[in-house]
Design a protein around this motif. Sequence first.
Motif, PDB file in Angstrom:
ATOM      1  N   GLY A 292      18.795   3.705  -4.915  1.00 58.13           N
ATOM      2  CA  GLY A 292      17.530   4.259  -5.405  1.00 58.13           C
ATOM      3  C   GLY A 292      17.001   5.307  -4.455  1.00 58.13           C
ATOM      4  O   GLY A 292      17.457   5.412  -3.306  1.00 58.13           O
ATOM      5  N   TYR A 293      16.049   6.086  -4.968  1.00 58.20           N
ATOM      6  CA  TYR A 293      15.504   7.180  -4.172  1.00 58.20           C
ATOM      7  C   TYR A 293      14.021   6.992  -3.845  1.00 58.20           C
ATOM      8  O   TYR A 293      13.441   7.780  -3.118  1.00 58.20           O
ATOM      9  CB  TYR A 293      15.670   8.524  -4.910  1.00 58.20           C
ATOM     10  N   GLY A 294      13.377   5.993  -4.413  1.00 57.62           N
ATOM     11  CA  GLY A 294      11.956   5.799  -4.147  1.00 57.62           C
ATOM     12  C   GLY A 294      11.053   6.805  -4.848  1.00 57.62           C
ATOM     13  O   GLY A 294       9.960   7.104  -4.358  1.00 57.62           O
ATOM     14  N   ILE A 295      11.517   7.323  -5.996  1.00 59.23           N
ATOM     15  CA  ILE A 295      10.725   8.321  -6.728  1.00 59.23           C
ATOM     16  C   ILE A 295      10.229   7.775  -8.061  1.00 59.23           C
ATOM     17  O   ILE A 295       9.227   8.232  -8.606  1.00 59.23           O
ATOM     18  CB  ILE A 295      11.562   9.608  -6.951  1.00 59.23           C
ATOM     19  N   GLY A 296      10.895   6.767  -8.590  1.00 60.60           N
ATOM     20  CA  GLY A 296      10.574   6.270  -9.931  1.00 60.60           C
ATOM     21  C   GLY A 296       9.151   5.775 -10.080  1.00 60.60           C
ATOM     22  O   GLY A 296       8.462   6.112 -11.053  1.00 60.60           O
TER      23      GLY A 296
ATOM     24  N   THR B 135      15.210  -3.654   0.191  1.00 60.16           N
ATOM     25  CA  THR B 135      15.963  -2.999  -0.899  1.00 60.16           C
ATOM     26  C   THR B 135      17.207  -2.277  -0.406  1.00 60.16           C
ATOM     27  O   THR B 135      17.760  -1.438  -1.125  1.00 60.16           O
ATOM     28  CB  THR B 135      15.056  -1.989  -1.620  1.00 60.16           C
ATOM     29  N   SER B 136      17.653  -2.580   0.802  1.00 57.59           N
ATOM     30  CA  SER B 136      18.793  -1.839   1.363  1.00 57.59           C
ATOM     31  C   SER B 136      20.078  -2.054   0.563  1.00 57.59           C
ATOM     32  O   SER B 136      20.979  -1.199   0.586  1.00 57.59           O
ATOM     33  CB  SER B 136      19.013  -2.250   2.824  1.00 57.59           C
ATOM     34  N   ASN B 137      20.210  -3.172  -0.154  1.00 58.67           N
ATOM     35  CA  ASN B 137      21.426  -3.447  -0.926  1.00 58.67           C
ATOM     36  C   ASN B 137      21.365  -2.868  -2.340  1.00 58.67           C
ATOM     37  O   ASN B 137      22.272  -3.113  -3.147  1.00 58.67           O
ATOM     38  CB  ASN B 137      21.663  -4.961  -1.013  1.00 58.67           C
ATOM     39  N   PHE B 138      20.293  -2.121  -2.657  1.00 57.45           N
ATOM     40  CA  PHE B 138      20.137  -1.548  -3.991  1.00 57.45           C
ATOM     41  C   PHE B 138      20.024  -0.031  -3.890  1.00 57.45           C
ATOM     42  O   PHE B 138      19.350   0.487  -2.992  1.00 57.45           O
ATOM     43  CB  PHE B 138      18.881  -2.111  -4.685  1.00 57.45           C
TER      44      PHE B 138
ATOM     45  N   PRO C 109       0.802  -1.236   0.000  1.00 52.64           N
ATOM     46  CA  PRO C 109       0.000   0.000   0.000  1.00 52.64           C
ATOM     47  C   PRO C 109       0.834   1.284   0.000  1.00 52.64           C
ATOM     48  O   PRO C 109       0.293   2.358  -0.270  1.00 52.64           O
ATOM     49  CB  PRO C 109      -0.825  -0.110   1.291  1.00 52.64           C
ATOM     50  N   TYR C 110       2.162   1.185   0.303  1.00 53.52           N
ATOM     51  CA  TYR C 110       2.969   2.400   0.444  1.00 53.52           C
ATOM     52  C   TYR C 110       3.932   2.631  -0.715  1.00 53.52           C
ATOM     53  O   TYR C 110       4.735   3.569  -0.683  1.00 53.52           O
ATOM     54  CB  TYR C 110       3.779   2.326   1.746  1.00 53.52           C
ATOM     55  N   ILE C 111       3.843   1.800  -1.745  1.00 53.63           N
ATOM     56  CA  ILE C 111       4.866   1.869  -2.786  1.00 53.63           C
ATOM     57  C   ILE C 111       4.799   3.145  -3.616  1.00 53.63           C
ATOM     58  O   ILE C 111       5.761   3.505  -4.288  1.00 53.63           O
ATOM     59  CB  ILE C 111       4.777   0.636  -3.711  1.00 53.63           C
ATOM     60  N   TYR C 112       3.638   3.842  -3.586  1.00 54.54           N
ATOM     61  CA  TYR C 112       3.522   5.072  -4.378  1.00 54.54           C
ATOM     62  C   TYR C 112       3.860   6.324  -3.571  1.00 54.54           C
ATOM     63  O   TYR C 112       3.776   7.440  -4.095  1.00 54.54           O
ATOM     64  CB  TYR C 112       2.108   5.199  -4.949  1.00 54.54           C
ATOM     65  N   ASP C 113       4.238   6.142  -2.296  1.00 49.99           N
ATOM     66  CA  ASP C 113       4.665   7.299  -1.501  1.00 49.99           C
ATOM     67  C   ASP C 113       6.077   7.692  -1.921  1.00 49.99           C
ATOM     68  O   ASP C 113       6.988   6.840  -1.963  1.00 49.99           O
ATOM     69  CB  ASP C 113       4.661   6.961  -0.010  1.00 49.99           C
ATOM     70  N   PRO C 114       6.291   8.976  -2.229  1.00 49.79           N
ATOM     71  CA  PRO C 114       7.652   9.404  -2.609  1.00 49.79           C
ATOM     72  C   PRO C 114       8.666   9.081  -1.522  1.00 49.79           C
ATOM     73  O   PRO C 114       8.399   9.239  -0.331  1.00 49.79           O
ATOM     74  CB  PRO C 114       7.489  10.923  -2.801  1.00 49.79           C
ATOM     75  N   PHE C 115       9.817   8.568  -1.941  1.00 47.38           N
ATOM     76  CA  PHE C 115      10.947   8.206  -1.081  1.00 47.38           C
ATOM     77  C   PHE C 115      10.729   6.913  -0.317  1.00 47.38           C
ATOM     78  O   PHE C 115      11.596   6.498   0.443  1.00 47.38           O
ATOM     79  CB  PHE C 115      11.285   9.329  -0.070  1.00 47.38           C
ATOM     80  N   PHE C 116       9.561   6.263  -0.514  1.00 46.95           N
ATOM     81  CA  PHE C 116       9.380   4.993   0.172  1.00 46.95           C
ATOM     82  C   PHE C 116      10.159   3.904  -0.560  1.00 46.95           C
ATOM     83  O   PHE C 116      10.088   3.785  -1.781  1.00 46.95           O
ATOM     84  CB  PHE C 116       7.902   4.605   0.226  1.00 46.95           C
TER      85      PHE C 116
END
Length: 455
Positions: free
Chosen positions: A415-419, A410-413, A398-405
């Motif tokens: 990314g900024y959580g904006i894509g 995914t700690s080993n990858f 449910p939170y995947i569309y929140d910016p920066f989430f």
Amino acid sequence: MKTQNKIILLLSSILLSFILVFGGFIYYTFTQYSYQDFHERLHIRAVTTAKIQLEYHREGSYLKSFKAEYLEKLANEKDYIFALDTLKDFSALSKSLNVSSTFLNDAIKLKESYFNKNGVFFTGISYTVEGKNYLVIVSAENYYNTHHVVFLRQLLFGAFIISLLLIFFVSYWFSLKITKPLKEIMGDINKIGTDNLYLRLEGNNQNHELGSLILTFNQMLDRLETSFEAQNNFVSNASHELRTPLTTIIAEADLSLSRKRDTKHYEDSLKVILTEAEKLNTKTQALLFLAQTGFKGKELHFETVRIDELLLECKSTIDKIHPNNYVALNFSSLPENPESLLITANPQLLLLAISNIISNGIKYSNNQPVTVKVESVDETIKLTVSDLGIGIPNKELPYIYDPFFRASNTSNFEGYGIGLPLARNIIRIHKGELHVFSNIPMGVIVEIRIPLKQD
């Protein structure tokens, strides 16, 4: 004008109009019936008078006694019999009787005529006996008109006054009954502010309009509360994301300037500062682009695009970024009609959104195979991007569309959580839908639907 006053005025006007029309109809009908009934009475007396005096040659005293015994007494009743051969001047007769000449002429020509003036009613008939023609006239005061109709008029007027008062009080009570829930709703709305958006209006019965209004307003508050929370989280996350590289830049610069160092140390410090500055620039640009795509008033250029050609261009772009990727385009379900491949889109934005989703599949699967399937379903183009990566925990979907989430795994990858929020905004601009599902047993499935071009 207040709604309550409008209700009172409108309801009172409608009810009073009905009463006036109904009362007027009763008064007019009763009056006409009274006139007709009284003329019928006079007609019977005229015929009776003609028979007794002209056919039976009885005296006037017999006529009076007959009327007194068999007929209802009428006020100021008078009867006249004139032989037509002796009448030469109707004008003198009309003046003496105080009737119109038309009444006398109609009585002779039409065999019967009616006339009334100042409450006195006249009935005239033409009667023939033994070859001689006579004019018989009977007159009397209309007791029903002068008494009963007057009583009816007073009764209707009194009823109108009483109805006026009753209608006003009923309208006032009805307006209070109608506006009371609205006033309660307005009072509850005034209690709601930015500091207590959790409050809701009481009552959600959808069986009436106010219940639907309350339900709709509560749903709007749900959206507003979610938007406020999302905004607060966005500001908090954005501050944290931007502060981290700034803190690193400031600390590195401050450390380098704290004392003299060799050239190699300064070069290393500048590299760190440059790296963090590039990260800061990338995040800032991504945030700006995300905000722009979220603004519906932004003017964009749209054109007709073939989805298969756009995907081939997207594959070419992916190949440059990830040279050794295993992205497979599945065109096996494409329709034979080229018209079913056309969409209206902004090519650059849509290319960016699809590329981001495919790149995520490559990145989070450690370059495992990623499949992109294209179909035409229910007047839409359906793209399904599936990978064999680390997936997303179900409780975090449910939170995947929140910016920066970013998901907990995914700690080993990088990314900024904006894509993903950016891709969803772009798809929405194209009036489409984007959904993300877990790919059992591993990976993620991203489904995109974009409407076909309309003629």
